[in-house]
Design an enzyme around this catalytic site. Structure first.
Site, PDB file in Angstrom:
ATOM      1  N   ASP A   9       0.874  -1.173   0.000  1.00 31.20           N
ATOM      2  CA  ASP A   9       0.000   0.000   0.000  1.00 31.20           C
ATOM      3  C   ASP A   9       0.913   1.225   0.000  1.00 31.20           C
ATOM      4  O   ASP A   9       2.138   1.115   0.145  1.00 31.20           O
ATOM      5  CB  ASP A   9      -0.911   0.000   1.240  1.00 31.20           C
ATOM      6  CG  ASP A   9      -1.873   1.178   1.234  1.00 31.20           C
ATOM      7  OD1 ASP A   9      -2.429   1.483   0.164  1.00 31.20           O
ATOM      8  OD2 ASP A   9      -2.053   1.823   2.279  1.00 31.20           O
ATOM      9  N   SER A  10       0.289   2.401  -0.095  1.00 32.67           N
ATOM     10  CA  SER A  10       1.076   3.633  -0.058  1.00 32.67           C
ATOM     11  C   SER A  10       1.595   3.923   1.353  1.00 32.67           C
ATOM     12  O   SER A  10       2.549   4.670   1.512  1.00 32.67           O
ATOM     13  CB  SER A  10       0.200   4.803  -0.506  1.00 32.67           C
ATOM     14  OG  SER A  10      -0.925   4.892   0.354  1.00 32.67           O
ATOM     15  N   TYR A  41      -1.145   7.999  -2.771  1.00 26.87           N
ATOM     16  CA  TYR A  41      -1.244   7.616  -4.182  1.00 26.87           C
ATOM     17  C   TYR A  41      -2.479   8.248  -4.827  1.00 26.87           C
ATOM     18  O   TYR A  41      -2.516   8.466  -6.034  1.00 26.87           O
ATOM     19  CB  TYR A  41      -1.436   6.098  -4.313  1.00 26.87           C
ATOM     20  CG  TYR A  41      -0.226   5.223  -4.098  1.00 26.87           C
ATOM     21  CD1 TYR A  41       1.054   5.742  -3.886  1.00 26.87           C
ATOM     22  CD2 TYR A  41      -0.370   3.835  -4.139  1.00 26.87           C
ATOM     23  CE1 TYR A  41       2.138   4.894  -3.706  1.00 26.87           C
ATOM     24  CE2 TYR A  41       0.709   2.989  -3.967  1.00 26.87           C
ATOM     25  CZ  TYR A  41       1.962   3.512  -3.745  1.00 26.87           C
ATOM     26  OH  TYR A  41       3.021   2.660  -3.575  1.00 26.87           O
ATOM     27  N   GLY A  42      -3.500   8.469  -4.022  1.00 25.53           N
ATOM     28  CA  GLY A  42      -4.845   8.726  -4.541  1.00 25.53           C
ATOM     29  C   GLY A  42      -5.031  10.013  -5.316  1.00 25.53           C
ATOM     30  O   GLY A  42      -6.057  10.207  -5.958  1.00 25.53           O
ATOM     31  N   CYS A  72      -4.139  -2.149  -1.669  1.00 22.41           N
ATOM     32  CA  CYS A  72      -4.318  -0.738  -2.034  1.00 22.41           C
ATOM     33  C   CYS A  72      -5.367  -0.684  -3.145  1.00 22.41           C
ATOM     34  O   CYS A  72      -5.137  -1.206  -4.245  1.00 22.41           O
ATOM     35  CB  CYS A  72      -2.995  -0.176  -2.528  1.00 22.41           C
ATOM     36  SG  CYS A  72      -3.153   1.456  -3.251  1.00 22.41           S
ATOM     37  N   ASN A  73      -6.498  -0.064  -2.865  1.00 20.33           N
ATOM     38  CA  ASN A  73      -7.564   0.031  -3.870  1.00 20.33           C
ATOM     39  C   ASN A  73      -7.140   0.858  -5.081  1.00 20.33           C
ATOM     40  O   ASN A  73      -7.538   0.582  -6.202  1.00 20.33           O
ATOM     41  CB  ASN A  73      -8.802   0.688  -3.263  1.00 20.33           C
ATOM     42  CG  ASN A  73      -9.513  -0.202  -2.278  1.00 20.33           C
ATOM     43  OD1 ASN A  73     -10.389  -0.961  -2.636  1.00 20.33           O
ATOM     44  ND2 ASN A  73      -9.135  -0.125  -1.011  1.00 20.33           N
ATOM     45  N   THR A  74      -6.352   1.908  -4.826  1.00 19.24           N
ATOM     46  CA  THR A  74      -5.969   2.807  -5.914  1.00 19.24           C
ATOM     47  C   THR A  74      -5.129   2.053  -6.947  1.00 19.24           C
ATOM     48  O   THR A  74      -5.361   2.166  -8.163  1.00 19.24           O
ATOM     49  CB  THR A  74      -5.198   4.017  -5.340  1.00 19.24           C
ATOM     50  OG1 THR A  74      -5.985   4.606  -4.295  1.00 19.24           O
ATOM     51  CG2 THR A  74      -4.923   5.061  -6.400  1.00 19.24           C
ATOM     52  N   GLU A 147      -3.029   9.445   7.936  1.00 23.51           N
ATOM     53  CA  GLU A 147      -1.579   9.256   8.079  1.00 23.51           C
ATOM     54  C   GLU A 147      -1.019  10.164   9.173  1.00 23.51           C
ATOM     55  O   GLU A 147      -0.052   9.826   9.833  1.00 23.51           O
ATOM     56  CB  GLU A 147      -0.856   9.535   6.742  1.00 23.51           C
ATOM     57  CG  GLU A 147      -1.069   8.471   5.675  1.00 23.51           C
ATOM     58  CD  GLU A 147      -0.198   7.212   5.834  1.00 23.51           C
ATOM     59  OE1 GLU A 147       0.919   7.314   6.350  1.00 23.51           O
ATOM     60  OE2 GLU A 147      -0.678   6.122   5.463  1.00 23.51           O
ATOM     61  N   CYS A 179     -11.000   2.309   0.160  1.00 23.33           N
ATOM     62  CA  CYS A 179      -9.579   2.656   0.356  1.00 23.33           C
ATOM     63  C   CYS A 179      -9.193   1.963   1.657  1.00 23.33           C
ATOM     64  O   CYS A 179      -9.950   2.014   2.636  1.00 23.33           O
ATOM     65  CB  CYS A 179      -9.406   4.166   0.481  1.00 23.33           C
ATOM     66  SG  CYS A 179      -7.778   4.666   1.100  1.00 23.33           S
ATOM     67  N   THR A 180      -8.037   1.311   1.656  1.00 22.94           N
ATOM     68  CA  THR A 180      -7.688   0.494   2.828  1.00 22.94           C
ATOM     69  C   THR A 180      -7.367   1.331   4.070  1.00 22.94           C
ATOM     70  O   THR A 180      -7.257   0.790   5.166  1.00 22.94           O
ATOM     71  CB  THR A 180      -6.516  -0.456   2.507  1.00 22.94           C
ATOM     72  OG1 THR A 180      -5.444   0.303   1.929  1.00 22.94           O
ATOM     73  CG2 THR A 180      -6.958  -1.547   1.559  1.00 22.94           C
ATOM     74  N   HIS A 181      -7.236   2.634   3.908  1.00 27.40           N
ATOM     75  CA  HIS A 181      -7.093   3.494   5.090  1.00 27.40           C
ATOM     76  C   HIS A 181      -8.431   3.658   5.837  1.00 27.40           C
ATOM     77  O   HIS A 181      -8.442   3.924   7.028  1.00 27.40           O
ATOM     78  CB  HIS A 181      -6.610   4.897   4.687  1.00 27.40           C
ATOM     79  CG  HIS A 181      -5.140   4.995   4.395  1.00 27.40           C
ATOM     80  ND1 HIS A 181      -4.570   4.504   3.249  1.00 27.40           N
ATOM     81  CD2 HIS A 181      -4.123   5.552   5.112  1.00 27.40           C
ATOM     82  CE1 HIS A 181      -3.264   4.761   3.259  1.00 27.40           C
ATOM     83  NE2 HIS A 181      -2.974   5.399   4.377  1.00 27.40           N
TER      84      HIS A 181
HETATM   85  N1  DGL Z   1      -4.814   2.925   0.903  1.00 27.71           N
HETATM   86  C1  DGL Z   1      -4.779   3.100  -0.520  1.00 27.71           C
HETATM   87  C2  DGL Z   1      -6.066   2.731  -1.166  1.00 27.71           C
HETATM   88  O1  DGL Z   1      -6.646   1.729  -0.757  1.00 27.71           O
HETATM   89  C3  DGL Z   1      -4.075   4.344  -1.023  1.00 27.71           C
HETATM   90  C4  DGL Z   1      -4.478   5.640  -0.422  1.00 27.71           C
HETATM   91  C5  DGL Z   1      -3.591   6.794  -0.902  1.00 27.71           C
HETATM   92  O2  DGL Z   1      -2.373   6.692  -0.788  1.00 27.71           O
HETATM   93  O3  DGL Z   1      -4.147   7.781  -1.411  1.00 27.71           O
HETATM   94  O4  DGL Z   1      -6.526   3.342  -2.103  1.00 27.71           O
END
Ligand code: DGL
Length: 280
Positions: A9-10, A41-42, A72-74, A147, A179-181
């Protein structure tokens, strides 16, 4: 020795997936990479996300993994094909795992701007439920605030209220945490929603797919097949970041229950990554 599961993931978000892998398959060693030097990443372009995915997956492959989980979904939305080409091992994604498990006809998706703009969730859900209304909402404020570590920050509450508004207006019955966050925000989001709205964490469906896959590869440890608990899954895993290791270890402690050992690593650019970079 069983197969090692690679996840990336990011930043911190993928730990919500790692935590579930540990819970369900405590004997399975994992390798986690948080690309903290490039979080978030998003808000990056599709080209950047694809180039980064090539580098990260190439690095994971060099370390030796038997299965890759896109935590990471992105990256899953924009670079699944890149990951499949680079990994050389089976790849399990969040989006295709969760889509068949959804059961309602009004489905909301909270996601990063890049994931929402890609339409990947809409396509995957419509492939399973063609008549479902899908409302995707981009949530640019969430990842930087998560974060930063204060999950009770008033700005998070404010942002959550704004992002949920269109989903409430459309009467969404299920809301996918795309998003995994975001699973870290579950308590906050639940407080803002009617009790009959279901929050869906795609990690659950993803991790459920992992067991049969590990078993089919002949590598699910016997104890795991018997669902026996094992101690200290964390001690079997290697956790790496591209940014500051100490800060990540401290922040990860609240997500994993104890402070993990975290290594800082350097990724090497790949040919595929170079090509993506030249095209960008
Ligand atoms: N946690 C990631 C996701 O699932 C990336 C979030 C990010 O870095 O913007 O999309």
């Amino acid at each position: 020795m069983s197969l090692r599961v690679g996840l990336f993931d990011s930043g911190l978000g993928g730990l919500t997936v790692l935590r579930q892998v540990h819970e369900h398959y405590p004997h399975t060693p994992c390798l986690y990479l948080g690309d903290t030097a490039r979080v978030p990443y998003g808000e990056r372009s599709a080209e950047e996300i694809r180039m980064i995915a090539a580098e990260v997956v190439h690095w994971l492959r060099l370390q030796g993994i038997g299965v890759l989980v896109m935590a990471c979904n992105t990256s899953n939305a924009l670079a699944l094909d890149v990951a499949v080409a680079e990994a050389g091992v089976p790849v399990v994604g969040l989006i295709d795992s969760v889509a068949p498990t959804l059961t309602s006809n009004r489905i909301g998706v909270l996601a990063t701007p890049a994931t929402a703009a890609s339409g990947a969730y809409r396509r995957a859900i419509h492939a399973c439920r063609p008549k479902a209304e899908v409302v995707e909402v981009a949530c640019p404020a969430f990842v930087p605030l998560i974060e930063a570590g204060d999950l009770e920050h008033p700005d998070l509450q404010q942002a959550a209220t704004t992002y949920l508004q269109p989903l409430l207006e459309r009467g969404c019955e299920e809301i996918v945490l795309g998003c995994t966050h975001y699973p870290l925000l579950e308590p906050l989001l639940a407080r803002l929603l009617p009790t009959d709205v279901v929050l869906v964490d795609p990690a659950r469906a993803t991790v459920a797919r992992l067991g049969p896959l590990l078993a089919s590869l002949g590598d699910l440890p016997e104890a795991e097949q018997l669902q026996q608990a094992a101690p200290a899954a964390l001690s079997q895993s290697r956790i790496c970041v591209t940014g500051c290791a100490e800060g990540f270890a401290r922040a990860a402690a609240c997500w994993l229950g104890s402070e993990p050992l975290v290594e800082q690593v350097r990724l090497c650019p790949t040919l595929r990554g170079d090509r993506q970079r030249q095209q960008a």
